[in-house]
Design an enzyme around this catalytic site. Structure first.
Site, short mmCIF file in Angstrom:
data_model
loop_
_atom_site.label_atom_id
_atom_site.label_comp_id
_atom_site.label_asym_id
_atom_site.label_seq_id
_atom_site.Cartn_x
_atom_site.Cartn_y
_atom_site.Cartn_z
N HIS A 16 0.84 -1.20 0.00
CA HIS A 16 0.00 0.00 0.00
C HIS A 16 0.88 1.26 0.00
O HIS A 16 0.60 2.21 -0.73
CB HIS A 16 -0.89 0.06 1.26
CG HIS A 16 -1.93 -1.02 1.37
ND1 HIS A 16 -2.08 -1.78 2.51
CD2 HIS A 16 -2.88 -1.46 0.51
CE1 HIS A 16 -3.08 -2.63 2.35
NE2 HIS A 16 -3.58 -2.46 1.14
N SER B 145 -3.18 -7.63 3.08
CA SER B 145 -3.44 -7.45 4.51
C SER B 145 -3.88 -8.76 5.15
O SER B 145 -3.57 -9.04 6.30
CB SER B 145 -4.52 -6.38 4.72
OG SER B 145 -4.06 -5.13 4.28
N LYS C 291 -18.20 -6.10 7.59
CA LYS C 291 -16.87 -6.67 7.77
C LYS C 291 -16.38 -6.48 9.20
O LYS C 291 -16.69 -5.49 9.84
CB LYS C 291 -15.89 -5.97 6.82
CG LYS C 291 -15.28 -6.91 5.78
CD LYS C 291 -14.45 -6.13 4.81
CE LYS C 291 -13.21 -6.85 4.39
NZ LYS C 291 -12.46 -6.07 3.39
N ARG D 108 -2.44 -6.55 -8.26
CA ARG D 108 -1.41 -7.55 -7.96
C ARG D 108 -1.53 -8.73 -8.89
O ARG D 108 -0.60 -9.12 -9.55
CB ARG D 108 -1.55 -8.03 -6.51
CG ARG D 108 -1.17 -6.99 -5.49
CD ARG D 108 -1.73 -7.31 -4.13
NE ARG D 108 -3.18 -7.18 -4.13
CZ ARG D 108 -3.95 -7.28 -3.07
NH1 ARG D 108 -3.42 -7.54 -1.90
NH2 ARG D 108 -5.26 -7.12 -3.15
P1 ADP Z 1 -5.99 -6.06 0.73
O1 ADP Z 1 -6.53 -6.43 -0.64
O2 ADP Z 1 -4.53 -6.32 0.90
O3 ADP Z 1 -6.81 -6.55 1.89
P2 ADP Z 1 -7.11 -3.37 0.64
O4 ADP Z 1 -8.51 -3.75 0.43
O5 ADP Z 1 -6.84 -2.48 1.76
O6 ADP Z 1 -6.05 -4.52 0.85
O7 ADP Z 1 -6.50 -2.80 -0.72
C1 ADP Z 1 -6.63 -1.46 -1.10
C2 ADP Z 1 -6.05 -1.25 -2.47
O8 ADP Z 1 -4.65 -1.52 -2.44
C3 ADP Z 1 -6.60 -2.13 -3.59
O9 ADP Z 1 -6.61 -1.36 -4.78
C4 ADP Z 1 -5.57 -3.25 -3.68
O10 ADP Z 1 -5.55 -3.82 -4.97
C5 ADP Z 1 -4.30 -2.48 -3.41
N1 ADP Z 1 -3.24 -3.30 -2.85
C6 ADP Z 1 -3.32 -4.13 -1.79
N2 ADP Z 1 -2.14 -4.72 -1.55
C7 ADP Z 1 -1.29 -4.25 -2.50
C8 ADP Z 1 0.10 -4.51 -2.82
N3 ADP Z 1 0.80 -5.40 -2.12
N4 ADP Z 1 0.65 -3.85 -3.85
C9 ADP Z 1 -0.09 -2.98 -4.57
N5 ADP Z 1 -1.39 -2.70 -4.35
C10 ADP Z 1 -1.98 -3.33 -3.33
#
Ligand code: ADP
Length: 163
Positions: free
Chosen positions: A17, A130, A41, A92
């Protein structure tokens, strides 16, 4: 002046992130990281804790044009409320691509003037999520190199609630 929104749950924020935040902050005048609340959630980190962890991680990379918010409702309504013309998503895997192409369709219908732009995850972080971090936390796995220092400290201090 272009404002971009980077939405997510950030439960907790990872270095994947932070990498997207750094790149988006360098691309747009203003970046708003938005913690979107999904009432269905259960989160491990409270909303205040997630917000504080993102703020600390943003301060650590010295990005001055980033603010962190939270919102309950449609992402497109949040984007309109802060006058953002861009939504940033990280990609990803192929699963992200499939999910995001659906979201894109609905977001475009709801807000035709807001463009969603996709950033490929850095190879180092392309399998980092996450949920994987929460697994590691549950079993006491090593977190360095995966999450910001602020998260490591919060975990050590027990500042989370495992549902
Ligand atoms: P996660 O999918 O890890 O639970 P979130 O819902 O918080 O995380 O993701 C928020 C945004 O960040 C989404 O657009 C997701 O694709 C992107 N994201 C999550 N992890 C990564 C990563 N390791 N690298 C790049 N983008 C990421």
């Amino acid at each position: 002046m272009t404002t971009a929104v980077y939405p997510g749950s950030f439960d907790p924020v990872t270095l994947g992130h932070v990498d997207v935040i750094r790149r988006a902050a360098a691309t747009f005048d203003e970046l708003r990281v938005c913690i979107l609340r999904n009432p269905k959630k259960h989160y491990w980190f409270s909303e205040d804790e997630r917000l504080a962890l993102i703020e600390e991680s943003v301060a650590a990379i010295g990005a001055k044009n980033v603010t962190v918010d939270h919102y309950e409702g449609l992402l497109t309504d949040y984007a309109k409320s802060v006058d953002a013309s861009v939504i940033i998503k990280g990609l990803r895997t192929f699963q992200d691509f499939e999910y995001e192409s659906q979201m894109d369709y609905f977001n475009k219908r709801l807000a035709p003037d807001v463009e969603t732009l996709y950033m490929m995850a850095d190879k180092k972080y392309s399998v980092l999520s996450s949920s994987a971090i929460r697994e590691l936390i549950a079993f006491g796995g090593e977190l360095s190199g995966l999450v910001p220092e602020a998260v490591i400290k919060a975990v050590r201090a027990g500042k989370f609630t495992q549902p």
